[in-house]
Structure formats: structure tokens, C-alpha cells
Motif scaffolding. Sequence first.
Motif, short mmCIF file in Angstrom:
data_model
loop_
_atom_site.label_atom_id
_atom_site.label_comp_id
_atom_site.label_asym_id
_atom_site.label_seq_id
_atom_site.Cartn_x
_atom_site.Cartn_y
_atom_site.Cartn_z
N SER A 212 -3.25 -0.85 -12.70
CA SER A 212 -3.55 -1.10 -13.74
C SER A 212 -4.91 -1.88 -13.36
N PRO A 213 -6.23 -1.83 -13.96
CA PRO A 213 -7.11 -2.50 -13.49
C PRO A 213 -8.15 -3.06 -12.73
N LEU A 214 -6.48 -4.74 -13.82
CA LEU A 214 -7.09 -6.26 -12.90
C LEU A 214 -5.78 -5.89 -11.34
N PHE A 215 -4.73 -4.53 -11.01
CA PHE A 215 -3.65 -4.35 -10.50
C PHE A 215 -4.56 -4.53 -8.61
N ILE A 216 -5.98 -4.05 -8.17
CA ILE A 216 -5.97 -3.72 -6.86
C ILE A 216 -7.08 -4.82 -6.60
N PRO A 217 -8.46 -5.65 -7.60
CA PRO A 217 -8.43 -6.83 -7.28
C PRO A 217 -7.14 -7.92 -7.26
N GLY A 218 -6.49 -7.52 -7.93
CA GLY A 218 -6.08 -9.25 -7.74
C GLY A 218 -4.62 -8.90 -6.48
N GLY A 219 -4.01 -7.42 -5.75
CA GLY A 219 -4.01 -6.90 -4.62
C GLY A 219 -4.90 -7.74 -3.19
N MET A 220 -5.74 -7.53 -3.61
CA MET A 220 -6.63 -7.75 -2.56
C MET A 220 -7.17 -9.34 -2.53
N LEU A 221 -7.16 -10.05 -3.80
CA LEU A 221 -6.91 -11.37 -3.05
C LEU A 221 -5.88 -11.47 -2.78
N VAL A 222 -4.92 -11.09 -3.62
CA VAL A 222 -2.90 -11.94 -2.57
C VAL A 222 -3.03 -11.44 -1.04
N LEU A 223 -3.68 -10.24 -0.85
CA LEU A 223 -3.21 -9.63 0.34
C LEU A 223 -4.20 -10.89 1.59
N GLY A 224 -5.12 -11.03 0.98
CA GLY A 224 -6.72 -11.58 1.79
C GLY A 224 -6.48 -12.97 2.09
N GLY A 225 -5.80 -13.50 0.92
CA GLY A 225 -4.91 -14.94 0.80
C GLY A 225 -3.83 -15.30 1.88
N ILE A 226 -2.97 -14.04 1.65
CA ILE A 226 -1.52 -14.19 2.88
C ILE A 226 -2.40 -14.35 4.31
N LEU B 99 1.02 -0.68 0.30
CA LEU B 99 -0.34 -0.14 0.34
C LEU B 99 0.90 1.13 -0.01
N PHE B 100 1.62 1.49 0.86
CA PHE B 100 2.64 2.65 0.77
C PHE B 100 3.66 2.80 -0.50
N ALA B 101 3.99 1.60 -1.37
CA ALA B 101 4.45 1.66 -1.84
C ALA B 101 4.05 2.25 -3.61
N GLY B 102 2.82 1.32 -3.00
CA GLY B 102 1.77 1.85 -4.51
C GLY B 102 1.26 3.63 -4.30
N ILE B 103 1.41 4.15 -3.00
CA ILE B 103 1.10 5.42 -2.53
C ILE B 103 2.09 6.00 -3.10
N PHE B 104 3.64 5.58 -2.58
CA PHE B 104 4.26 6.50 -3.08
C PHE B 104 4.28 6.44 -4.99
N ALA B 105 4.19 5.61 -5.02
CA ALA B 105 4.85 5.79 -6.67
C ALA B 105 4.03 6.24 -7.49
N PHE B 106 2.70 6.31 -7.14
CA PHE B 106 1.48 7.29 -7.92
C PHE B 106 2.22 8.37 -7.29
N LEU B 107 2.83 9.04 -6.31
CA LEU B 107 3.04 10.41 -5.91
C LEU B 107 4.04 10.90 -6.07
N ILE B 108 5.35 10.06 -6.32
CA ILE B 108 6.07 10.46 -6.95
C ILE B 108 6.90 10.31 -7.83
N LEU B 109 6.48 9.28 -9.15
CA LEU B 109 6.61 8.54 -10.50
C LEU B 109 5.67 8.27 -11.04
N GLY B 110 4.29 9.10 -10.15
CA GLY B 110 3.17 9.92 -11.39
C GLY B 110 3.02 7.70 -12.26
N GLU B 111 2.94 6.34 -11.93
CA GLU B 111 2.55 5.60 -11.90
C GLU B 111 1.15 5.19 -11.13
N ARG B 112 0.76 4.45 -12.51
CA ARG B 112 -1.20 4.32 -12.47
C ARG B 112 -1.11 2.53 -12.37
#
Length: 306
Positions: A273-287, A258-271
Amino acid sequence: MNRNALLAAGVTSLMWGLTGIFVRLLPSLPALTVTAGRLLIALLVVVPVLGLLRSSRRSFRSALRHPAAYVLALLLAGYYLLATAAFQMAPVAEVALLLSTPPLFVPAFRRVRGDIPGRAEIAGAVLAVAGISLVLVPGISFAGAAPLRHLIGNVLALGAAGLTALYAYRYRILAERGCAPDIIGVSLLTFASGSAILVLMVGLAPGPAGLDTLNGTSVLVFLGLGVLSTAIPTIGFAVASKRLPAVVTATISLFIPLFAGIFAFLILGERLSPLFIPGGMLVLGGIAMILRQGRDGANDWSREKR
């Protein structure tokens, strides 16, 4: 619950979330050079600080006499190298998410030993794998250099997570036998041996090291990578892991993507992908399911240092 230790764990997650930002802000340097410099800077910072503590000196001397400590140190050095290369090739948020998957590997290693994972662990692993598949889908393309580079970066991130899981697995076996080296000693040995080996490899590599491209700004970024994202988190996580329940430290570490995504958006301007959020929720939920099922698994993973 120890508030200072909880604060240390939170700061550790925050600092590790900056790792990919520092790597991407550096000029185009080989991953070998970046990793060697990162570990060397961390060594120069951590050794004087921890050298003042008798317990740290004792744990480091003990690690030097412990053959298994060298194997563990090499696994961590390999993690640093693969993770650095991954951050250079794929989006920061994706790499950080994939680097958070060591608990996914631990049940598989336990299965090899004949320890059958519980249903909740299996379900968590299935969820995490499904999430990883969603994250990797945008990068699965061999048409052109950029998509292939993206995919290779994600694969390297998974390889780094696998090395971390293997480290945790081996450490647990040693702990069960009552002969595990102290985690601080292993960290110091990682910085010392890892930096020495990688610096030697940089010197022997046929291509240029790229250090001539560094300027004042990039030197500061390099220092940030070595101090803020390596040395300080190592000390902070050691404090947190000794004073907080393993499940707490492991769960707090799940905030790193979460921190990495926020920093990447604010500092690097990285956006993302549409599939990242649902995929990330599944990954973190499974872990989270895996960690909740077995506190031993959380204890294994919580020994990792990004």
C-alpha cells in the motif's frame, strides 16, 4: 567479528522472511493445523541434529526440569500460532513488519517494574507507533469481510509480537536471577510441547483438519515451512546470538520485513500500500532507536525465534 556467525544470522533473516510465503502457498488449512505441522516437522528435523551434541542434550534435559522453561515454550508456541494466522489473513510484508516490533513492548514491560525508559526509547516508541498506525490505516474498515480480515490479521501479528516481547522480558528476569534455561533447550521444548499440544487440539477440534486437501506440492511447501523457516533459523540464530553482539543480531533481524516484502512481490504478486513504505520506515527507525539506546533491550529481543 565471527564471519560464520554473521553468515548464520543473515541466512536466518532470509529464511524467516520466507515464512509468510510458505504459509500463503499452502492450501486453505486452519492455522492450528499449519502451526502443529510446522512445529512437528521442526522437531523431527532438529532433534536428530542437535541430539548428536552433548551440550544440546544437556540443555534439553535441564529445560525439562525447569518449570519456567514450559512457560517460555508456551509463549513461543502461542507466537507461532498467532503469526501463522496473521500471515493467512493479511499481506505478508505487513505481517512481517509488525512481527518485528517486540522491542517496542519491552520498555513498557520495564516501566511496569519501575524501570523508566530513556528519552530515546520513548521517542523510538512514538515513531514506531506512528508507523504502525500508518500501516494499519488501509485495513481499518468494517465494511465487508476482506478489509475486516486484513485488520484482524494485523492485530494478530501485533499480538504475536507482544508474546515474543513477553518471552524476552521473562527470560531477562530469569537471567538476572541466574536461573534462565538455555535457549536451545527452550527451543527444543517449544517444538516438543507445542507440537504435542497443537496436534491434540487439532484432533479435538470440531471442524476438519484439512489434511485431505494436501497434495505433493503442498507437502513440499509444508516441509519448507518446517525445515527452512523454522528448524534451520532456530539453529542459525542460536549460533549467531552466542557469537555476535546482541545489537548486531537484533539489527540484522530488522531485515526480515525487507526480505518478506521482496519475496511476497516476486512470488505472490503482492503490492504494498502507498502508506506501507513511510510507515515501515518509521517502525524500523523507531525500533532501531530503542535498540541503540539499550543493549539489554536488544539482547532481550534477539532471543526471539520467528
